[in-house]
Design a protein around this motif. Structure first.
Motif, PDB file in Angstrom:
ATOM      1  N   GLN A  29       0.869  -1.175   0.090  1.00 21.42           N
ATOM      2  CA  GLN A  29       0.030   0.176   0.053  1.00 21.42           C
ATOM      3  C   GLN A  29       0.914   1.114  -0.111  1.00 21.42           C
ATOM      4  N   PRO A  30       0.413   2.480  -0.512  1.00 22.76           N
ATOM      5  CA  PRO A  30       1.002   3.523  -0.575  1.00 22.76           C
ATOM      6  C   PRO A  30       0.960   4.148   0.672  1.00 22.76           C
ATOM      7  N   VAL A  31       2.058   4.699   0.964  1.00 22.26           N
ATOM      8  CA  VAL A  31       2.290   5.685   2.133  1.00 22.26           C
ATOM      9  C   VAL A  31       2.983   7.053   1.956  1.00 22.26           C
ATOM     10  N   PHE A  32       2.742   7.968   2.710  1.00 24.82           N
ATOM     11  CA  PHE A  32       3.277   9.368   2.596  1.00 24.82           C
ATOM     12  C   PHE A  32       3.691   9.981   3.849  1.00 24.82           C
ATOM     13  N   GLN A  33       4.998  10.123   3.955  1.00 24.64           N
ATOM     14  CA  GLN A  33       5.498  10.506   5.056  1.00 24.64           C
ATOM     15  C   GLN A  33       5.670  12.192   4.987  1.00 24.64           C
ATOM     16  N   LEU A  34       5.038  13.155   5.589  1.00 23.53           N
ATOM     17  CA  LEU A  34       5.252  14.313   5.499  1.00 23.53           C
ATOM     18  C   LEU A  34       6.500  14.970   6.109  1.00 23.53           C
ATOM     19  N   ASP A  35       7.120  15.901   5.457  1.00 24.21           N
ATOM     20  CA  ASP A  35       8.299  16.435   5.696  1.00 24.21           C
ATOM     21  C   ASP A  35       8.556  17.691   5.558  1.00 24.21           C
ATOM     22  N   MET A  36       7.491  18.583   6.100  1.00 26.72           N
ATOM     23  CA  MET A  36       7.568  20.084   6.036  1.00 26.72           C
ATOM     24  C   MET A  36       7.893  20.802   7.010  1.00 26.72           C
ATOM     25  N   ASP A  37       8.357  22.048   6.689  1.00 26.61           N
ATOM     26  CA  ASP A  37       8.849  22.917   7.769  1.00 26.61           C
ATOM     27  C   ASP A  37       7.658  22.978   8.773  1.00 26.61           C
ATOM     28  N   VAL A  38       8.098  22.729  10.208  1.00 26.27           N
ATOM     29  CA  VAL A  38       7.189  22.765  11.278  1.00 26.27           C
ATOM     30  C   VAL A  38       6.323  24.314  11.234  1.00 26.27           C
ATOM     31  N   ASP A 103      -2.655  10.703 -10.414  1.00 21.87           N
ATOM     32  CA  ASP A 103      -2.532   9.514 -10.662  1.00 21.87           C
ATOM     33  C   ASP A 103      -2.130   8.896  -9.077  1.00 21.87           C
ATOM     34  N   ILE A 104      -1.972   9.622  -8.377  1.00 22.20           N
ATOM     35  CA  ILE A 104      -1.465   9.299  -6.960  1.00 22.20           C
ATOM     36  C   ILE A 104      -2.560   9.442  -5.918  1.00 22.20           C
ATOM     37  N   GLY A 105      -2.817  10.752  -5.579  1.00 27.78           N
ATOM     38  CA  GLY A 105      -3.815  11.207  -4.530  1.00 27.78           C
ATOM     39  C   GLY A 105      -3.897  12.536  -4.269  1.00 27.78           C
ATOM     40  N   PHE A 118      -5.200   8.619  -0.838  1.00 25.83           N
ATOM     41  CA  PHE A 118      -4.664   8.044  -2.236  1.00 25.83           C
ATOM     42  C   PHE A 118      -5.739   7.572  -3.008  1.00 25.83           C
ATOM     43  N   HIS A 119      -5.733   7.720  -4.159  1.00 26.30           N
ATOM     44  CA  HIS A 119      -6.716   7.317  -5.211  1.00 26.30           C
ATOM     45  C   HIS A 119      -6.843   5.995  -5.223  1.00 26.30           C
ATOM     46  N   ARG A 120      -8.391   5.341  -5.374  1.00 25.31           N
ATOM     47  CA  ARG A 120      -8.527   3.941  -5.363  1.00 25.31           C
ATOM     48  C   ARG A 120      -7.762   3.592  -6.319  1.00 25.31           C
ATOM     49  N   SER A 121      -7.376   4.034  -7.712  1.00 20.57           N
ATOM     50  CA  SER A 121      -6.831   3.481  -8.668  1.00 20.57           C
ATOM     51  C   SER A 121      -5.179   3.146  -8.451  1.00 20.57           C
ATOM     52  N   CYS A 122      -4.852   4.047  -7.709  1.00 21.63           N
ATOM     53  CA  CYS A 122      -3.335   3.950  -7.243  1.00 21.63           C
ATOM     54  C   CYS A 122      -3.212   2.643  -6.277  1.00 21.63           C
ATOM     55  N   ILE A 123      -4.129   2.501  -5.536  1.00 24.88           N
ATOM     56  CA  ILE A 123      -3.947   1.397  -4.531  1.00 24.88           C
ATOM     57  C   ILE A 123      -4.181   0.285  -5.355  1.00 24.88           C
ATOM     58  N   GLU A 124      -5.184   0.310  -6.471  1.00 23.08           N
ATOM     59  CA  GLU A 124      -5.348  -1.017  -6.960  1.00 23.08           C
ATOM     60  C   GLU A 124      -4.344  -1.442  -8.156  1.00 23.08           C
ATOM     61  N   LYS A 125      -3.572  -0.410  -8.450  1.00 25.80           N
ATOM     62  CA  LYS A 125      -2.319  -0.867  -9.323  1.00 25.80           C
ATOM     63  C   LYS A 125      -1.278  -1.225  -8.440  1.00 25.80           C
ATOM     64  N   LEU A 126      -1.167  -1.034  -7.151  1.00 30.04           N
ATOM     65  CA  LEU A 126       0.019  -1.695  -6.522  1.00 30.04           C
ATOM     66  C   LEU A 126      -0.491  -2.820  -5.975  1.00 30.04           C
TER      67      LEU A 126
END
Length: 138
Positions: A29-38, A103-105, A118-126
């Motif tokens: 499954q796709p994951v996203f780890q945020l890394d922005m200036d606090v 194509d991601i989310g 995440f878009h359903r299509s992104c998850i389904e592709k993975l």
């Protein structure tokens, strides 16, 4: 492999084990780890996502992107940096705009929670084998 978008965060694909009633499922499954200036995220909450340490993280490949967009890599790098900077300024100014990744989310802020959906299509592709399990986890 994960991809680091400088100033924004890291996208990756993680394997997650789920115990079913009769068997154990391992789904991608796709994951996203945020890394922005606090300072951009004041008053905002966001889920803590940790990308497993065994996943190799690579910087965004501007040369590869340039092959699909026909823009020079340095122009793409400038565009990405300016877009991330603009989004961070908008968050700091309490503008809650969605940041769409084709194509991601969508990275969006609802009720002061900044979250990647995440878009359903992104998850389904993975995950073609146990798609329903991956969709439930996401």
């Amino acid at each position: 492999q994960g991809v680091l978008v400088p100033g924004l965060g890291t996208f990756a694909v993680a394997h997650e084990q789920v115990d079913g009633a009769e068997e154990v499922y391992v789904v991608r499954q796709p994951v996203f780890q945020l890394d922005m200036d606090v300072s951009c995220l004041r008053e905002l909450m966001f889920p803590t996502v940790m990308i497993p340490g065994d996943i190799e993280i690579a910087p965004l490949d501007y040369w590869c992107l340039s092959q699909t967009t026909f823009l020079p890599p340095d122009v793409l790098r400038d565009c990405v940096e300016e877009t991330v900077l603009l989004y961070s300024f908008q968050l700091r100014d309490r503008q809650r705009l969605a940041f769409a990744f084709r194509d991601i989310g969508v990275l969006s802020c609802q009720d002061n929670v900044l979250c990647m959906r995440f878009h359903r299509s992104c998850i389904e592709k993975l995950e073609s084998w146990d798609t329903w399990v991956a969709l439930l986890l996401t």
